[in-house]
Motif scaffolding. Structure first.
Motif, mmCIF file in Angstrom:
data_model
loop_
_atom_site.group_PDB
_atom_site.id
_atom_site.type_symbol
_atom_site.label_atom_id
_atom_site.label_comp_id
_atom_site.label_asym_id
_atom_site.label_seq_id
_atom_site.Cartn_x
_atom_site.Cartn_y
_atom_site.Cartn_z
ATOM 1 N N ASP A 310 0.859 -1.175 0.000
ATOM 2 C CA ASP A 310 0.000 0.000 0.000
ATOM 3 C C ASP A 310 0.897 1.227 0.000
ATOM 4 O O ASP A 310 1.271 1.732 1.057
ATOM 5 C CB ASP A 310 -0.908 -0.011 1.229
ATOM 6 C CG ASP A 310 -1.864 1.172 1.262
ATOM 7 O OD1 ASP A 310 -2.036 1.809 0.200
ATOM 8 O OD2 ASP A 310 -2.407 1.473 2.339
ATOM 9 N N PHE A 311 1.290 1.667 -1.176
ATOM 10 C CA PHE A 311 2.240 2.765 -1.297
ATOM 11 C C PHE A 311 1.635 3.929 -2.065
ATOM 12 O O PHE A 311 0.607 3.797 -2.732
ATOM 13 C CB PHE A 311 3.529 2.295 -1.984
ATOM 14 C CG PHE A 311 3.312 1.557 -3.272
ATOM 15 C CD1 PHE A 311 3.107 2.233 -4.467
ATOM 16 C CD2 PHE A 311 3.317 0.165 -3.300
ATOM 17 C CE1 PHE A 311 2.902 1.556 -5.652
ATOM 18 C CE2 PHE A 311 3.110 -0.531 -4.486
ATOM 19 C CZ PHE A 311 2.911 0.171 -5.667
ATOM 20 N N GLN A 312 2.298 5.063 -1.952
ATOM 21 C CA GLN A 312 1.875 6.277 -2.636
ATOM 22 C C GLN A 312 2.932 6.666 -3.674
ATOM 23 O O GLN A 312 4.092 6.250 -3.579
ATOM 24 C CB GLN A 312 1.708 7.430 -1.628
ATOM 25 C CG GLN A 312 0.762 7.128 -0.473
ATOM 26 C CD GLN A 312 -0.659 6.911 -0.933
ATOM 27 O OE1 GLN A 312 -1.161 7.647 -1.779
ATOM 28 N NE2 GLN A 312 -1.319 5.892 -0.374
ATOM 29 N N ALA A 313 2.529 7.465 -4.636
ATOM 30 C CA ALA A 313 3.500 7.992 -5.598
ATOM 31 C C ALA A 313 4.594 8.730 -4.835
ATOM 32 O O ALA A 313 4.313 9.515 -3.935
ATOM 33 C CB ALA A 313 2.803 8.938 -6.577
ATOM 34 N N GLY A 314 5.846 8.438 -5.168
ATOM 35 C CA GLY A 314 6.981 9.035 -4.467
ATOM 36 C C GLY A 314 7.613 8.115 -3.449
ATOM 37 O O GLY A 314 8.704 8.399 -2.942
ATOM 38 N N ASP A 315 6.960 6.973 -3.139
ATOM 39 C CA ASP A 315 7.544 5.997 -2.214
ATOM 40 C C ASP A 315 8.572 5.126 -2.937
ATOM 41 O O ASP A 315 8.568 5.001 -4.166
ATOM 42 C CB ASP A 315 6.455 5.092 -1.628
ATOM 43 C CG ASP A 315 5.605 5.795 -0.589
ATOM 44 O OD1 ASP A 315 6.009 6.881 -0.130
ATOM 45 O OD2 ASP A 315 4.527 5.265 -0.243
ATOM 46 N N VAL A 316 9.430 4.486 -2.155
ATOM 47 C CA VAL A 316 10.413 3.541 -2.697
ATOM 48 C C VAL A 316 9.791 2.142 -2.721
ATOM 49 O O VAL A 316 9.153 1.723 -1.752
ATOM 50 C CB VAL A 316 11.694 3.529 -1.843
ATOM 51 C CG1 VAL A 316 12.672 2.460 -2.343
ATOM 52 C CG2 VAL A 316 12.365 4.905 -1.885
ATOM 53 N N VAL A 317 9.980 1.424 -3.826
ATOM 54 C CA VAL A 317 9.470 0.057 -3.956
ATOM 55 C C VAL A 317 10.571 -0.863 -4.472
ATOM 56 O O VAL A 317 11.509 -0.420 -5.139
ATOM 57 C CB VAL A 317 8.258 -0.019 -4.912
ATOM 58 C CG1 VAL A 317 7.073 0.744 -4.337
ATOM 59 C CG2 VAL A 317 8.617 0.503 -6.296
ATOM 60 N N ASP A 318 10.446 -2.149 -4.140
ATOM 61 C CA ASP A 318 11.338 -3.169 -4.681
ATOM 62 C C ASP A 318 10.800 -3.650 -6.015
ATOM 63 O O ASP A 318 9.582 -3.800 -6.185
ATOM 64 C CB ASP A 318 11.437 -4.366 -3.728
ATOM 65 C CG ASP A 318 12.252 -4.068 -2.481
ATOM 66 O OD1 ASP A 318 13.110 -3.177 -2.535
ATOM 67 O OD2 ASP A 318 12.011 -4.733 -1.455
ATOM 68 N N LEU A 319 11.699 -3.917 -6.956
ATOM 69 C CA LEU A 319 11.335 -4.514 -8.239
ATOM 70 C C LEU A 319 11.827 -5.956 -8.217
ATOM 71 O O LEU A 319 13.029 -6.196 -8.034
ATOM 72 C CB LEU A 319 11.967 -3.743 -9.395
ATOM 73 C CG LEU A 319 11.776 -2.215 -9.395
ATOM 74 C CD1 LEU A 319 12.352 -1.601 -10.661
ATOM 75 C CD2 LEU A 319 10.316 -1.842 -9.228
ATOM 76 N N VAL A 320 10.930 -6.909 -8.372
ATOM 77 C CA VAL A 320 11.297 -8.316 -8.229
ATOM 78 C C VAL A 320 11.043 -9.065 -9.527
ATOM 79 O O VAL A 320 10.149 -8.729 -10.306
ATOM 80 C CB VAL A 320 10.516 -8.981 -7.070
ATOM 81 C CG1 VAL A 320 10.803 -8.275 -5.754
ATOM 82 C CG2 VAL A 320 9.029 -8.995 -7.345
ATOM 83 N N ASP A 321 11.852 -10.101 -9.756
ATOM 84 C CA ASP A 321 11.719 -10.888 -10.979
ATOM 85 C C ASP A 321 10.764 -12.057 -10.768
ATOM 86 O O ASP A 321 10.133 -12.187 -9.710
ATOM 87 C CB ASP A 321 13.086 -11.350 -11.481
ATOM 88 C CG ASP A 321 13.797 -12.312 -10.514
ATOM 89 O OD1 ASP A 321 13.145 -12.807 -9.563
ATOM 90 O OD2 ASP A 321 15.000 -12.557 -10.713
ATOM 91 N N LEU A 322 10.658 -12.923 -11.761
ATOM 92 C CA LEU A 322 9.723 -14.038 -11.691
ATOM 93 C C LEU A 322 10.082 -15.063 -10.626
ATOM 94 O O LEU A 322 9.247 -15.865 -10.214
ATOM 95 C CB LEU A 322 9.626 -14.725 -13.065
ATOM 96 C CG LEU A 322 9.036 -13.866 -14.189
ATOM 97 C CD1 LEU A 322 9.084 -14.626 -15.511
ATOM 98 C CD2 LEU A 322 7.606 -13.445 -13.854
#
Length: 369
Positions: A310-322
């Motif tokens: 549950d994030f907002q624009a401007g937050d940091v997120v992880d990018l994960v592969d398959l």
């Protein structure tokens, strides 16, 4: 001697991290003889013109004996109580020991918040800069007396890697009860010590475990992770036994040396990749992973297969592969609630106001694997 070891031996600003097992025992608490030996080695390096920041574990261990605790407590409240007693004892011991060399000690207690939040990060950076300019030796520890489970660093190895980049260190030296990185359990006579780590392929497939002392939260897992973090950000690392601190801080001809990546990440990109807390995950298909990691392109909605958090624009997120591995981190340009209707769709199929990168390349940091 390898160029990595030469760089560590010649470094003008060094972060030294020492583990609990190298300074304390469960029964007797703080071992002043071991602490003095460490200070002897650090003071010798300082006398040759090197600025040193010491990241020291041991506060909880130092508080066990005074509180009649036979072993490291498991619950957070008792850990914090032990730390509140032990931090005072540890700081006093360091002040006394460095005082033998007319060196002044400054205690710096950090929580994860102090590194995760950009404003706090800059404040910590300014404090270290001023302490070093004044000729003091900063002694750093996680602020165990107030840290909660949600904001703990978890181990001082990671903290040391973050501090090394924060202060612009030329090298990181990790000291523990193990004399280097092995390709298996060092207690097994068939294992081999790895002297040089030139890149990620040198540590692929290595199985490492936790500390057996029962005094610390880390182990070889956290030390390897910290070494890879610092080396990946452009800082050479030496992993050695605390008993060999003098050699580690002079010739660097002991332990395992980790070569630094060719370029150092900027403070912002390092913060983004390794210090900031992630508020969610974006799941990528193979094409998006290749674009983001290998070609350093922006992440578009078409390459996303799922969204967590549950994030907002401007937050940091992880990018994960398959395979559910985190391959990059970035600042997301959409709220979590907006993305389900966008993922998997080409930009030309989206409304004009949504035809933008989900994570722009300038706000994205691929992680070493």
């Amino acid at each position: 001697m390898s160029s990595t070891r030469v760089a560590i031996a010649d470094a003008k600003r060094v972060v030294v991290k020492v583990g609990s097992s190298a300074l304390t025992t469960a029964g007797d608490g703080l071992d002043v003889t071991r602490l003095d030996a460490l200070v002897d080695a650090i003071a010798g390096r300082v006398s040759r013109g090197t600025q040193i920041v010491l990241v020291s574990s041991g506060a909880i261990g130092a508080g066990l004996a005074p509180l009649s605790l036979g072993k490291r407590p498991r619950d957070l409240a008792t850990q914090q109580a032990a730390a509140s007693v032990g931090q005072l004892a540890l700081a006093h011991a360091y002040a006394e020991s460095f005082g033998r060399f007319s060196l002044t000690v400054g205690q710096v207690l950090l929580t994860s918040d102090d590194v995760v939040r950009r404003a706090h990060y800059r404040n910590a950076q300014n404090t270290f800069t001023r302490l070093l300019a004044l000729g003091a030796v900063p002694v750093v520890n996680e602020n165990d007396t107030v840290a909660t489970e949600e904001i703990r660093f978890g181990d001082n190895d990671r903290l040391a890697a973050l501090v090394a980049h924060l202060i612009g260190a030329d090298a990181l030296v990790l000291l523990s009860d193990v004399d280097g990185l092995y390709d298996g359990d060092p207690r097994d006579g068939a294992t081999r010590k790895i002297a040089e780590v030139a890149g990620e392929s040198d540590v692929d497939g290595i199985t490492v475990g936790m500390s057996s002392s029962g005094l610390g939260t880390g182990g070889m897992v956290s030390k390897l992770a910290a070494a890879r973090t610092a080396a990946g950000a452009g800082i050479p690392v030496l992993l050695a036994a605390a008993s060999e601190a003098a050699r580690a801080l002079t010739t660097a001809e002991v332990g395992t040396a980790f070569a630094a990546a060719d370029s150092r990440l900027s403070a912002r990109r390092f913060w983004l990749g390794y210090a900031a807390g992630a508020s969610g995950k974006l799941h990528l298909d193979d094409g998006a992973v290749a674009a983001v990691v290998r070609r350093r392109r922006s992440l578009l909605a078409a390459g996303i297969t799922g969204v967590d958090g549950d994030f907002q624009a401007g937050d940091v997120v992880d990018l994960v592969d398959l395979r559910q591995r985190t391959v990059a981190r970035g600042v997301v340009a959409f709220d979590a609630g907006e993305l389900p209707d966008l993922i998997g769709r080409s930009s030309h199929d989206l409304p004009a106001e949504q035809r933008r990168e989900v994570v722009h390349a300038d706000d994205l940091v691929p992680l070493r694997r």
